[in-house]
Design a protein around this motif. Structure first.
Motif, mmCIF file in Angstrom:
data_model
loop_
_atom_site.group_PDB
_atom_site.id
_atom_site.type_symbol
_atom_site.label_atom_id
_atom_site.label_comp_id
_atom_site.label_asym_id
_atom_site.label_seq_id
_atom_site.Cartn_x
_atom_site.Cartn_y
_atom_site.Cartn_z
ATOM 1 N N GLN A 132 48.089 15.635 67.149
ATOM 2 C CA GLN A 132 47.520 16.011 68.447
ATOM 3 C C GLN A 132 47.955 17.427 68.835
ATOM 4 O O GLN A 132 47.148 18.201 69.368
ATOM 5 C CB GLN A 132 47.961 15.006 69.520
ATOM 6 N N ILE A 133 49.206 17.762 68.551
ATOM 7 C CA ILE A 133 49.705 19.116 68.869
ATOM 8 C C ILE A 133 48.966 20.156 68.028
ATOM 9 O O ILE A 133 48.523 21.195 68.531
ATOM 10 C CB ILE A 133 51.237 19.186 68.636
ATOM 11 N N VAL A 134 48.785 19.862 66.734
ATOM 12 C CA VAL A 134 48.074 20.788 65.845
ATOM 13 C C VAL A 134 46.603 20.888 66.270
ATOM 14 O O VAL A 134 45.993 21.978 66.210
ATOM 15 C CB VAL A 134 48.212 20.323 64.373
ATOM 16 N N ALA A 135 46.003 19.791 66.725
ATOM 17 C CA ALA A 135 44.607 19.799 67.159
ATOM 18 C C ALA A 135 44.400 20.709 68.375
ATOM 19 O O ALA A 135 43.306 21.266 68.562
ATOM 20 C CB ALA A 135 44.138 18.380 67.485
ATOM 21 N N GLN A 136 45.423 20.880 69.184
ATOM 22 C CA GLN A 136 45.325 21.741 70.366
ATOM 23 C C GLN A 136 45.721 23.184 70.059
ATOM 24 O O GLN A 136 45.907 23.991 70.973
ATOM 25 C CB GLN A 136 46.205 21.192 71.498
ATOM 26 N N GLY A 137 45.873 23.506 68.773
ATOM 27 C CA GLY A 137 46.163 24.885 68.369
ATOM 28 C C GLY A 137 47.647 25.187 68.330
ATOM 29 O O GLY A 137 48.050 26.350 68.284
ATOM 30 N N GLY A 138 48.489 24.185 68.328
ATOM 31 C CA GLY A 138 49.923 24.400 68.302
ATOM 32 C C GLY A 138 50.520 24.214 66.927
ATOM 33 O O GLY A 138 49.840 23.809 65.979
ATOM 34 N N SER A 139 51.762 24.558 66.800
ATOM 35 C CA SER A 139 52.479 24.357 65.537
ATOM 36 C C SER A 139 53.873 23.832 65.855
ATOM 37 O O SER A 139 54.501 24.242 66.829
ATOM 38 C CB SER A 139 52.556 25.654 64.742
ATOM 39 N N LEU A 140 54.335 22.928 65.023
ATOM 40 C CA LEU A 140 55.668 22.338 65.228
ATOM 41 C C LEU A 140 56.738 23.258 64.661
ATOM 42 O O LEU A 140 56.618 23.753 63.534
ATOM 43 C CB LEU A 140 55.754 20.983 64.539
ATOM 44 N N LEU A 141 57.775 23.492 65.433
ATOM 45 C CA LEU A 141 58.915 24.265 64.944
ATOM 46 C C LEU A 141 59.987 23.326 64.378
ATOM 47 O O LEU A 141 60.605 23.631 63.372
ATOM 48 C CB LEU A 141 59.504 25.113 66.078
ATOM 49 N N SER A 142 60.203 22.187 65.060
ATOM 50 C CA SER A 142 61.161 21.203 64.538
ATOM 51 C C SER A 142 60.888 19.849 65.172
ATOM 52 O O SER A 142 60.314 19.749 66.258
ATOM 53 C CB SER A 142 62.603 21.624 64.830
ATOM 54 N N THR A 143 61.337 18.801 64.490
ATOM 55 C CA THR A 143 61.253 17.433 64.989
ATOM 56 C C THR A 143 62.626 16.823 64.796
ATOM 57 O O THR A 143 63.136 16.789 63.674
ATOM 58 C CB THR A 143 60.205 16.606 64.217
ATOM 59 N N ASP A 144 63.225 16.371 65.888
ATOM 60 C CA ASP A 144 64.570 15.804 65.838
ATOM 61 C C ASP A 144 64.508 14.361 66.349
ATOM 62 O O ASP A 144 64.310 14.131 67.548
ATOM 63 C CB ASP A 144 65.514 16.640 66.713
ATOM 64 N N VAL A 145 64.658 13.408 65.437
ATOM 65 C CA VAL A 145 64.624 11.995 65.814
ATOM 66 C C VAL A 145 66.046 11.594 66.190
ATOM 67 O O VAL A 145 66.937 11.581 65.348
ATOM 68 C CB VAL A 145 64.085 11.120 64.657
ATOM 69 N N TRP A 146 66.264 11.281 67.469
ATOM 70 C CA TRP A 146 67.593 10.890 67.939
ATOM 71 C C TRP A 146 67.885 9.435 67.639
ATOM 72 O O TRP A 146 69.022 9.007 67.665
ATOM 73 C CB TRP A 146 67.712 11.126 69.437
ATOM 74 N N GLY A 147 66.861 8.662 67.460
ATOM 75 C CA GLY A 147 67.047 7.245 67.169
ATOM 76 C C GLY A 147 66.945 6.395 68.425
ATOM 77 O O GLY A 147 66.564 6.852 69.498
ATOM 78 N N ARG A 148 67.328 5.150 68.255
ATOM 79 C CA ARG A 148 67.226 4.180 69.351
ATOM 80 C C ARG A 148 68.405 4.352 70.301
ATOM 81 O O ARG A 148 69.562 4.347 69.888
ATOM 82 C CB ARG A 148 67.207 2.778 68.767
ATOM 83 N N ARG A 149 68.097 4.499 71.588
ATOM 84 C CA ARG A 149 69.114 4.697 72.629
ATOM 85 C C ARG A 149 68.858 3.757 73.790
ATOM 86 O O ARG A 149 67.751 3.298 74.008
ATOM 87 C CB ARG A 149 69.089 6.143 73.164
#
Length: 187
Positions: free
Chosen positions: A29-46
């Motif tokens: 969805q982010i790429v579809a709106q013309g964006g690009s991901l710099l990083s993805t940080d999965v913190w996990g279950r909290r």
């Protein structure tokens, strides 16, 4: 292009495969709106601070991305109607983490913390002093009540005949034993 941080909390009942699929759809969805991901940080279950949709846990994911300003509103609208996402927050700008690398910062922080502790100690002393004053007032009130004479018993209006006759100024007060002695003498 603006830089954004996107925090997403995914529903805790998602399996590992469903979580991966949800993350892939958010990225798409982010790429579809013309964006690009710099990083993805999965913190996990909290643990959540309060229940959301009956859940006390959630999987936290932090995205940093670059996107044109016109793409932010459609991404947020899409996140609102997506079932796996129970909460999200999109903010403009990336706030870099500044670790404690310099001793000057650490000393300044320690001095600030010491001042805060001194203020808390002063507040605690003031509260203790106020508590002592309140205890003294309570004790003084109890002593004052103990020194007061007990209130006289109030006669019930239902038995007016049982009340003793009042002595008038012309008649001296007579006790019950004197009345009995006088009655025996008269017989």
């Amino acid at each position: 292009m603006n830089e954004y941080e996107l925090m997403v909390i995914l529903h805790p009942r998602l399996t590992a495969d469903e979580t991966t699929a949800a993350l892939a759809s958010i990225e798409a969805q982010i790429v579809a709106q013309g964006g690009s991901l710099l990083s993805t940080d999965v913190w996990g279950r909290r643990r959540l601070a309060y229940p959301i949709e009956g859940s006390m846990d959630g999987t936290y994911v932090l995205f940093t991305l670059s996107m044109p300003p016109t793409g932010a509103a459609p991404v947020e609208a899409w996140l609102l109607i997506t079932d796996p996402v129970i909460r999200h927050l999109l903010i403009r700008g990336i706030i870099p983490y500044q670790g404690r690398g310099q001793d000057d910062d650490r000393d300044r922080d320690r001095d600030r913390d010491d001042r805060d502790d001194d203020d808390r100690d002063d507040d605690r002393r003031d509260r203790d002093r106020d508590d002592d004053r309140g205890d003294r007032r309570d004790r003084d009130d109890r002593e004052e009540r103990a020194e007061r004479p007990a209130p006289a018993a109030v006669m019930d209006d239902a038995e007016p005949e049982a009340a003793a006759p009042e002595a008038t100024a012309s008649e001296p007060a007579v006790s019950d034993s004197q009345v009995v002695a006088q009655a025996e003498a008269d017989e």
